[in-house]
Design a protein around this motif. Structure first.
Motif, PDB file in Angstrom:
ATOM      1  N   UNK A  60     187.197  53.802  30.874  1.00  0.00           N
ATOM      2  CA  UNK A  60     186.431  52.545  31.390  1.00  0.00           C
ATOM      3  C   UNK A  60     187.374  51.534  31.850  1.00  0.00           C
ATOM      4  N   UNK A  61     186.663  50.821  32.745  1.00  0.00           N
ATOM      5  CA  UNK A  61     187.571  49.606  33.412  1.00  0.00           C
ATOM      6  C   UNK A  61     187.356  48.508  32.359  1.00  0.00           C
ATOM      7  N   UNK A  62     188.546  47.933  32.031  1.00  0.00           N
ATOM      8  CA  UNK A  62     188.321  47.032  31.012  1.00  0.00           C
ATOM      9  C   UNK A  62     188.596  45.583  31.789  1.00  0.00           C
ATOM     10  N   UNK A  63     189.450  45.483  32.700  1.00  0.00           N
ATOM     11  CA  UNK A  63     189.440  44.312  33.466  1.00  0.00           C
ATOM     12  C   UNK A  63     189.974  44.669  34.889  1.00  0.00           C
ATOM     13  N   UNK A  64     189.803  43.775  36.133  1.00  0.00           N
ATOM     14  CA  UNK A  64     190.140  43.814  37.111  1.00  0.00           C
ATOM     15  C   UNK A  64     190.621  42.359  37.657  1.00  0.00           C
ATOM     16  N   UNK A  65     191.645  42.302  38.337  1.00  0.00           N
ATOM     17  CA  UNK A  65     192.327  41.067  38.708  1.00  0.00           C
ATOM     18  C   UNK A  65     192.788  41.157  40.091  1.00  0.00           C
ATOM     19  N   UNK A  66     192.838  40.065  40.850  1.00  0.00           N
ATOM     20  CA  UNK A  66     193.364  39.852  42.248  1.00  0.00           C
ATOM     21  C   UNK A  66     194.044  38.788  42.424  1.00  0.00           C
ATOM     22  N   UNK A  67     195.168  38.863  43.184  1.00  0.00           N
ATOM     23  CA  UNK A  67     195.838  37.718  43.574  1.00  0.00           C
ATOM     24  C   UNK A  67     196.240  38.072  45.020  1.00  0.00           C
ATOM     25  N   UNK A  70     193.033  47.381  34.649  1.00  0.00           N
ATOM     26  CA  UNK A  70     193.230  47.939  33.214  1.00  0.00           C
ATOM     27  C   UNK A  70     192.127  48.968  33.013  1.00  0.00           C
ATOM     28  N   UNK A  71     192.400  50.040  32.659  1.00  0.00           N
ATOM     29  CA  UNK A  71     191.621  51.165  32.086  1.00  0.00           C
ATOM     30  C   UNK A  71     191.805  51.359  30.831  1.00  0.00           C
TER      31      UNK A  71
END
Length: 68
Positions: free
Chosen positions: A15-22, A53-54
């Motif tokens: 499962x996808x825990x977090x996604x961040x972009x810069x 983060x998975x």
């Protein structure tokens, strides 16, 4: 009719825990994400990068684009 593949595949336990972009133009990216209802994704000013983060059966895994 439900033809989406996830309806027929076994559960992976991932499962996808977090996604961040810069991105150097973070404000433009944030505005675009907001427009398509992705406002919950963290967008920061900086070099182009995506970090996902998975949660997997073997623990956390982080995938990073490193600008690619």
């Amino acid at each position: 009719m439900q033809l989406h593949p996830r309806n027929h595949l076994p559960r992976s336990g991932v499962s996808l825990k977090s996604l961040s972009v810069s991105h150097p133009s973070a404000s433009k990216i944030k505005a675009a994400y907001d427009a398509i209802m992705l406002g919950n994704i963290d967008v920061m000013e900086g070099p182009a990068n995506i970090v996902a983060t998975l949660q997997t059966p073997k623990g956390l895994v982080t995938l990073e684009s490193l600008g690619i």
